[in-house]
Structure formats: C-alpha cells, structure tokens
Design an enzyme around this catalytic site. Structure first.
Site, PDB file in Angstrom:
ATOM      1  CD  GLU A 122      -8.181  49.714   2.233  1.00 46.39           C
ATOM      2  OE1 GLU A 122      -8.552  50.181   3.196  1.00 46.39           O
ATOM      3  OE2 GLU A 122      -6.964  49.948   1.673  1.00 46.39           O
ATOM      4  CD  GLU A 163      -7.741  46.916   5.482  1.00 45.23           C
ATOM      5  OE1 GLU A 163      -7.139  47.823   5.897  1.00 45.23           O
ATOM      6  OE2 GLU A 163      -7.629  46.414   4.479  1.00 45.23           O
ATOM      7  CG  ASN A 214       5.039  54.094  14.458  1.00 45.78           C
ATOM      8  OD1 ASN A 214       5.542  52.908  14.261  1.00 45.78           O
ATOM      9  ND2 ASN A 214       4.932  54.800  15.660  1.00 45.78           N
TER      10      ASN A 214
END
Length: 493
Positions: free
Chosen positions: A191, A302, A317
């Site tokens: 990235e 991804e 999360n």
C-alpha cells in the site's frame, strides 16, 4: 439509443460480412455498439483466477494456542483453504520485526524464518505464493512507510540506500531459492500510497511523495528481482500495490513517468470500511480502465468484510462498517458480499481477489494495541476457531462455478437484442435434460433485479429484461443453485 459494452472477452457478430469480431475486455478498446443485430456468446475456457488468502498470522496464532478446526475436528488451516478452492497464499515479510521481542513469548513473526515456514506449508498443499515485501520493520500502509532501522542512517543517501535495497531483495530470494521456497508473485512494498522507505520524521511530517526518489528505489528493487531471475533461471510476476482504486490511475501514471515499467500486476486494496464511496460498479470501471490504460493485470490484493459486530476479546475490531446491501452482519451476508465482489472483479477483467487475514482469530496473545485479534469478527472462523460452514470462505467455491464455464456437451448461444432489452437463449443440447433452470439479473453490487424460470426443452427462450438505468449488470443462468453461465454487461442511455 442504447449502447452496450461487455467486459468478457467474447465476439461480436458483424452482420455486414457474417464474421466474428473480437471484443476485448477493457473500456478503451471495446467498441461502443450503436446498431447491431446480436452478441454471440460461446463457452470459453476460464482464465486463471486467483482465489487468495493472506495467511501471515497462522503460525503466530498456532503458537498462541489456537487450534483450527473444521466440523469440530482439528485440521491444518492450509489444508482447509486448499480444499475450499484457494490457490494463492499471500505472506508479508518484514525486515527486522524486533517489536515482537516485547510481546507474548518474544517470538518473531513476519521475518524470513517465519515466512519460510509459511511458504513450505503453502507449497505442501499445492498453493502458489505471493511474497509481500513490506520494506519496513513493521506495518506499512497508506499512512505509514517507515524505513527499516538498519537503513535509517542512509535514508538520505540514495546511492547507499538503493544498493542496500537491491542486496536485501536479491539475498532474500537467493535464500528462499536454496530451500526451494521461491514465490510465484513478488510484491514490492505494501500500500505504497506515500512512497517507500521514509524516515519516521519524514513520515510524521505529513503526506509527501518524492517521485524521483520513489522511482529510483522501485526500479532498483525490480532490478534485483530480474537479476535474480536471470541467475536462477526462474520467472516471477512483479506487483505494485496501492490502497484505493480511485487514486490508482494517478499513481501508475507517475510510476511510468519515472520509468518504473517492468511489472506485470497492478495491486489494489478495496474495503467497504475505507472505500465505501465506491460501488462495486465503480470498482469494475476502474479495473477495466487500468487494464486498458497500462496493459497490466489487476489483482485485488486486500478485501475484508465482517460476519458479526460482536467482539470476542479486548482488542478493538478494525472493520465495523456495513455495506447497505449486505446488512445486518452474518456469515451468509459475508459470503454473499465476497461472492458478488469477486464476480464483479472477474467480470471486469481482474485476475483475482485476496482476502486479508481470514485466519486471524482471537487468542490469548496480544498485539501492540490489545489482547486478542482486531479481526476476529471478519475471520472465516468462529470464536472457537471452527470454520464457519456457510460463511465467507464459501466465496471461493461459489465463484469457481460462476465463470462462464460449460461442460463440453453444453452449447450455449445467448444474444442480447438491442432496443428490446431481451436476452435470447438457445440451449439446444440441453433439450433432453430434466434439470430446472432459472435466470438471474443482478446489479454489480449484488442486488437481485429479476429472476425467471426457463424451460430448456424450448429451442429458443426470450428473457425480457426490466427497464435498466445506466450502469453495469450481471446476467446468469443457474441450475441446482449453481451458476452455469454468467456475464456482465454495461448499458448507457
């Protein structure tokens, strides 16, 4: 006038000379058809498509006491993924991840020794490997691209830095080759939206991208790969990876302007969490445009989507946002989201999709930010590390039959009549079957727009479509809940 643009490589029936004109899978080369009599589709052998999973966390999870299971029985996770039609494993490689020394038992993961173990496990199951050089000691992402500590004092000496980069990549490949553990795909950076190999001070100073420096470093890394190829008589595919499809054109235009041209794959990240302003249809458009503009394959490296909003531990999360068409969270919705996304990617000409960290389950170990997993709600395993039977992993199985494939004795002939917006289906070799068939018309984001039952004993079947707005759509034929034929089409009004 209605214009149709199709993304599958197929043929157009030219009524002027009764010949078939190739129809390419990109938006710049595809003809816009103002007047035509029909589009002829015939079964084609499906191109290789990557059903991918990033399994970089597996070794660590097992050392932390995780026991992966299927149907309640312990099972090697690599075997689980191989049996579910996975064919590509992505693995991250850090330079010197010394920050692990202060965690848990002090074991390091993501270094070369750990990656070797993972590659061996993947290859033992017949899986291909994508090796992701993060070019950092820690996580590299769109906001963080920090140079390995070993190179920090030469960050501003471009000659020494590029030489160190070259030696690192070359020697890593040489080491893997010695153990017969070479990958098939090599990813240079992770990235890399803000460039690579920045000092912590430069990274913290805000977004900046020195394209001249960036070009030199990427070209040197690629040269290391190609030089090793020549010595070892092997061949790799090289991938460059950025996050966010909407920015990809600008990045790859600049890569080429800096002479960074020797690569085969454009890699993209696409998450509803961060890229939710882009619909599946938008993603398809970007994929076809990138393929046309840069003559490279496009791989979605991804993706991720939760199956629950619950948190199994004290680690927050990462993924919490829903897609409006796949809510509330559930294992089935996770499966449906991924199946629709993967089919969108394939129909637009992409070569595959990789799910990021489907095995990062909750454990007693800690990350630098909390105890447990920050991804347990998006893994393919439940809180007991048991594979969710009707959950996200099923996208690999679903898509494997959603590829415009037909058996040797099935001759599909499907035309789309302009103006009438009607699919005309001829399936004469199926007239003796007792199977029941249905058609489905869906939007690229997975919404079901129309379904009809068809009788294969009819020599010709007309499927009248509802009035469709501008956009991309998928038309499929199903039997016994399996997709027997599928293709996307584009309508501009």
């Amino acid at each position: 006038v209605i214009k149709y643009r199709f993304f599958f490589c197929s043929t157009v029936n030219d009524s002027s000379n009764n010949s078939l004109i190739p129809l390419y899978c990109d938006m710049k080369l595809t003809a816009i058809l103002f007047i035509f009599t029909s589009l002829l589709y015939s079964p084609v052998v499906a191109q290789n498509y990557y059903y991918g999973a990033d399994l970089s966390y597996v070794n660590e999870m097992e050392d932390c006491g995780v026991n992966y299971k299927e149907d309640g029985l312990a099972k090697d996770p690599y075997q689980i993924f191989a049996e579910q039609n996975c064919n590509l494993v992505r693995l991250r490689l850090w330079h010197t991840p010394s920050w692990y020394d202060a965690l848990n038992d002090g074991n390091r993961y993501g270094d070369l020794a750990d990656v070797k173990k993972s590659i061996q496990r993947a290859k033992s199951e017949g899986l291909q490997v994508l090796l992701d050089f993060h070019l950092s000691d820690t996580w590299a992402d769109p906001g963080k691209q920090i140079i390995p500590a070993a190179w920090n004092n030469i960050a501003d000496n471009i000659d020494l830095l590029q030489d160190s980069l070259y030696q690192y990549i070359y020697n890593t490949l040489s080491d893997l080759h010695t153990d017969n553990l070479l990958p098939e795909i090599i990813q240079i950076g992770n990235e890399v939206n803000r460039g690579i190999l920045q000092t912590a001070e430069a990274n913290e100073a805000g977004w900046a991208l020195d394209w001249e420096r960036n070009g030199i470093l990427f070209n040197k890394a690629i040269t290391a790969v190609r030089d090793f190829e020549a010595i070892a008589s092997v061949n790799f595919q090289i991938a460059l990876h950025i996050s966010g499809p909407s920015a990809a054109d600008w990045y790859f235009e600049n890569f080429l302007a800096q002479g960074v041209t020797d690569f085969e794959i454009i890699g993209l990240s696409y998450y509803t969490q961060w890229h939710g302003d882009l619909s599946f249809s938008d993603l398809a458009t970007y994929i076809t445009q990138l393929k046309a503009d840069y003559n490279r394959e496009v791989l979605i490296m991804e993706v991720g989507y939760p199956w629950t909003s619950d948190n199994a531990d004290s680690a927050n999360n990462i993924l919490i946002n829903t897609h409006p068409d796949y809510t509330p969270f559930s294992p089935v919705q996770q499966k449906n989201y991924l199946t629709a996304l993967a089919l969108t990617i394939k129909n637009a000409g992409g070569i595959g999709m990789i799910y990021w960290e489907p095995a990062w389950v909750s454990s007693g170990c800690s990350t630098p930010w909390g105890q447990g997993s920050h991804y347990d709600n998006a893994a393919f395993f439940d809180s007991a590390s048991n594979l969710i039977p009707d959950g996200g992993i099923q996208w690999m199985q679903n898509l494997s039959v959603s590829t415009n494939e037909a058996s040797a004795n099935e001759e599909w002939k499907i035309n789309l009549r302009e103006g009438h917006q009607t699919f005309v289906i001829e399936a004469r070799s199926l007239q003796n079957t007792e199977d029941k068939f249905t058609t489905q018309l869906t939007s690229m984001d997975g919404r079901l727009l129309d379904t009809q039952v068809i009788n294969p004993t009819d020599s010709t079947i007309n499927i009248q479509l509802p009035k469709l707005a501008h956009g991309n759509y998928i038309f499929s034929i199903l039997s016994k809940n399996e997709v027997r034929w599928s293709s996307s089409f584009f309508i501009a009004q």
